[in-house]
Design a protein around this motif. Structure first.
Motif, PDB file in Angstrom:
ATOM      1  N   VAL A  59       0.895  -1.153  -0.010  1.00 37.19           N
ATOM      2  CA  VAL A  59      -0.038   0.085  -0.072  1.00 37.19           C
ATOM      3  C   VAL A  59       0.908   1.323   0.168  1.00 37.19           C
ATOM      4  CG1 VAL A  59      -1.864   1.085   1.270  1.00 37.19           C
ATOM      5  CG2 VAL A  59      -1.892  -0.982   1.030  1.00 37.19           C
ATOM      6  N   PHE A  60       0.580   2.297  -1.124  1.00 37.53           N
ATOM      7  CA  PHE A  60       1.374   3.335  -0.919  1.00 37.53           C
ATOM      8  C   PHE A  60       0.601   4.458  -0.228  1.00 37.53           C
ATOM      9  CE2 PHE A  60       1.693   7.428  -3.497  1.00 37.53           C
ATOM     10  CZ  PHE A  60       3.014   7.666  -3.099  1.00 37.53           C
ATOM     11  N   CYS A  61       1.198   5.253   0.369  1.00 42.12           N
ATOM     12  CA  CYS A  61       0.589   6.464   1.177  1.00 42.12           C
ATOM     13  C   CYS A  61       1.216   7.771   0.557  1.00 42.12           C
ATOM     14  CB  CYS A  61       0.571   6.491   2.764  1.00 42.12           C
ATOM     15  SG  CYS A  61      -0.450   4.994   3.123  1.00 42.12           S
ATOM     16  N   LYS A  62       0.476   8.654   0.183  1.00 39.94           N
ATOM     17  CA  LYS A  62       0.915  10.000  -0.133  1.00 39.94           C
ATOM     18  C   LYS A  62       0.474  10.923   0.898  1.00 39.94           C
ATOM     19  CE  LYS A  62      -0.972  12.189  -3.584  1.00 39.94           C
ATOM     20  NZ  LYS A  62      -1.519  12.205  -4.874  1.00 39.94           N
ATOM     21  N   ILE A  63       1.184  11.787   1.737  1.00 36.76           N
ATOM     22  CA  ILE A  63       1.213  12.399   2.751  1.00 36.76           C
ATOM     23  C   ILE A  63       1.148  14.033   2.476  1.00 36.76           C
ATOM     24  CG2 ILE A  63       1.417  13.125   5.174  1.00 36.76           C
ATOM     25  CD1 ILE A  63       2.226   9.735   3.813  1.00 36.76           C
ATOM     26  N   MET A  64       0.215  14.797   2.221  1.00 37.89           N
ATOM     27  CA  MET A  64       0.112  15.975   1.732  1.00 37.89           C
ATOM     28  C   MET A  64      -0.262  16.940   2.999  1.00 37.89           C
ATOM     29  SD  MET A  64      -1.684  15.196  -1.637  1.00 37.89           S
ATOM     30  CE  MET A  64      -2.830  14.089  -0.714  1.00 37.89           C
ATOM     31  N   GLY A  65       0.606  18.184   3.184  1.00 41.19           N
ATOM     32  CA  GLY A  65       0.430  19.093   4.156  1.00 41.19           C
ATOM     33  C   GLY A  65      -0.443  20.275   3.503  1.00 41.19           C
ATOM     34  N   GLU A  66      -1.326  20.840   4.269  1.00 41.67           N
ATOM     35  CA  GLU A  66      -1.734  22.453   3.680  1.00 41.67           C
ATOM     36  C   GLU A  66      -1.857  23.313   4.978  1.00 41.67           C
ATOM     37  OE1 GLU A  66      -5.876  24.219   2.150  1.00 41.67           O
ATOM     38  OE2 GLU A  66      -5.816  21.976   2.435  1.00 41.67           O
ATOM     39  N   ASP A  67      -1.246  24.549   4.463  1.00 41.80           N
ATOM     40  CA  ASP A  67      -1.418  25.818   5.450  1.00 41.80           C
ATOM     41  C   ASP A  67      -2.718  26.239   5.362  1.00 41.80           C
ATOM     42  OD1 ASP A  67      -1.249  28.179   6.537  1.00 41.80           O
ATOM     43  OD2 ASP A  67       0.754  28.571   6.260  1.00 41.80           O
ATOM     44  N   LEU A  68      -3.525  26.047   6.520  1.00 41.47           N
ATOM     45  CA  LEU A  68      -5.082  26.169   6.286  1.00 41.47           C
ATOM     46  C   LEU A  68      -5.163  27.870   6.186  1.00 41.47           C
ATOM     47  CD1 LEU A  68      -6.265  23.690   8.885  1.00 41.47           C
ATOM     48  CD2 LEU A  68      -6.461  23.767   6.355  1.00 41.47           C
ATOM     49  N   MET A  69      -4.198  28.780   6.483  1.00 48.18           N
ATOM     50  CA  MET A  69      -4.501  30.122   6.292  1.00 48.18           C
ATOM     51  C   MET A  69      -3.929  30.809   5.154  1.00 48.18           C
ATOM     52  SD  MET A  69      -5.210  31.021   9.322  1.00 48.18           S
ATOM     53  CE  MET A  69      -6.028  29.342   9.721  1.00 48.18           C
ATOM     54  N   THR A  70      -3.143  29.904   4.360  1.00 48.53           N
ATOM     55  CA  THR A  70      -2.816  30.570   2.918  1.00 48.53           C
ATOM     56  C   THR A  70      -3.340  29.612   1.834  1.00 48.53           C
ATOM     57  OG1 THR A  70      -0.678  29.204   2.812  1.00 48.53           O
ATOM     58  CG2 THR A  70      -0.559  31.619   3.972  1.00 48.53           C
ATOM     59  N   GLY A  71      -3.393  28.352   2.171  1.00 47.78           N
ATOM     60  CA  GLY A  71      -3.994  27.534   1.106  1.00 47.78           C
ATOM     61  C   GLY A  71      -2.827  26.663   0.559  1.00 47.78           C
ATOM     62  N   GLU A  72      -1.807  26.858   0.781  1.00 52.07           N
ATOM     63  CA  GLU A  72      -0.326  26.370   0.126  1.00 52.07           C
ATOM     64  C   GLU A  72      -0.233  24.790   0.480  1.00 52.07           C
ATOM     65  OE1 GLU A  72       4.578  26.065   0.705  1.00 52.07           O
ATOM     66  OE2 GLU A  72       3.425  27.885   1.940  1.00 52.07           O
ATOM     67  N   ARG A  73      -0.190  23.992  -0.315  1.00 52.90           N
ATOM     68  CA  ARG A  73       0.134  22.630  -0.343  1.00 52.90           C
ATOM     69  C   ARG A  73       1.319  22.128  -0.644  1.00 52.90           C
ATOM     70  NH1 ARG A  73      -5.668  19.952  -2.103  1.00 52.90           N
ATOM     71  NH2 ARG A  73      -7.054  21.027  -0.693  1.00 52.90           N
ATOM     72  N   TYR A  74       1.801  21.064   0.255  1.00 48.82           N
ATOM     73  CA  TYR A  74       3.166  20.514  -0.103  1.00 48.82           C
ATOM     74  C   TYR A  74       3.113  18.951   0.293  1.00 48.82           C
ATOM     75  CZ  TYR A  74       2.716  21.524   5.036  1.00 48.82           C
ATOM     76  OH  TYR A  74       2.437  21.543   6.240  1.00 48.82           O
ATOM     77  N   LEU A  75       3.853  18.260  -0.485  1.00 45.31           N
ATOM     78  CA  LEU A  75       4.177  17.029  -0.182  1.00 45.31           C
ATOM     79  C   LEU A  75       5.060  16.841   1.434  1.00 45.31           C
ATOM     80  CD1 LEU A  75       3.726  14.153  -1.155  1.00 45.31           C
ATOM     81  CD2 LEU A  75       5.927  14.152  -2.347  1.00 45.31           C
ATOM     82  N   ALA A  76       4.407  16.114   2.009  1.00 50.59           N
ATOM     83  CA  ALA A  76       5.131  16.116   3.470  1.00 50.59           C
ATOM     84  C   ALA A  76       5.646  14.948   3.706  1.00 50.59           C
ATOM     85  CB  ALA A  76       4.152  16.172   4.605  1.00 50.59           C
TER      86      ALA A  76
END
Length: 178
Positions: free
Chosen positions: A95-112
């Motif tokens: 099973v592959f997991c991709k974990i993404m973060g998001e700054d909830l104030m700016t909407g910026e997303r990133y691969l964590a």
């Protein structure tokens, strides 16, 4: 391979799971970012649902094969874990997991982070013969992830052989008994 003849095929999306969490102050380490153990627990939970969806049986975590932390997850960001089955044996599933973060104030997303785990489908009264379905990737990302399954599987087999030999030499007596 003859073992794959007449097996059901399922698409990756049929095992897809998406869980989202908010990083709360109680989830933080001393660096004020998400404690890695919390993320590991969330990953195992999400991945276990993907494995169960794919096999439609009882599954157990056999190993966490890799977990690569790529970007810290600060307080008040969201953590989105997306998982799906990326390779299969006879009764095992990667099973592959991709974990993404998001700054909830700016909407910026990133691969964590990214992670691969192995699950095994267990025999039961209702499922005495375990043979998990073949996996079929359809998106560009799924095809890329699934294309590396054979190499990762070979590496896991070598690691398992080493770990079995290693376990035979490791002492498990309590230090205070020596």
């Amino acid at each position: 391979m003859s073992e794959f003849k007449n097996r059901v095929t399922k698409k990756c999306i049929e095992s897809k799971v998406i869980q989202t969490h908010r990083v709360l102050p109680s989830d933080l380490n001393h660096h004020q970012t998400l404690f890695g153990g919390n993320l590991m627990s969330w990953i195992d939970n999400t991945a276990s649902i993907s494995a169960a969806r794919h096999s439609r049986g009882i599954t157990v975590t056999a190993s966490v094969d890799s977990l690569d932390f790529l970007h810290p997850l600060p307080s008040n960001h969201s953590v989105c874990i997306e998982s799906y089955v990326s390779g299969v044996g006879k009764s095992s599933m990667e099973v592959f997991c991709k974990i993404m973060g998001e700054d909830l104030m700016t909407g910026e997303r990133y691969l964590a982070a990214t992670s691969f785990s192995t699950f095994v489908s267990m025999k039961s009264e209702t499922n005495p013969t375990v043979v998990v379905p073949i996996i079929e990737p359809t998106t560009k990302e799924e095809k890329l992830v699934c294309s590396g399954y054979e190499k990762r599987h070979e590496k896991r087999l070598l690691n398992r052989e080493f770990n079995e030999q290693f376990a035979n030499v490791i002492s498990y007596s309590a230090v205070w008994e020596e």
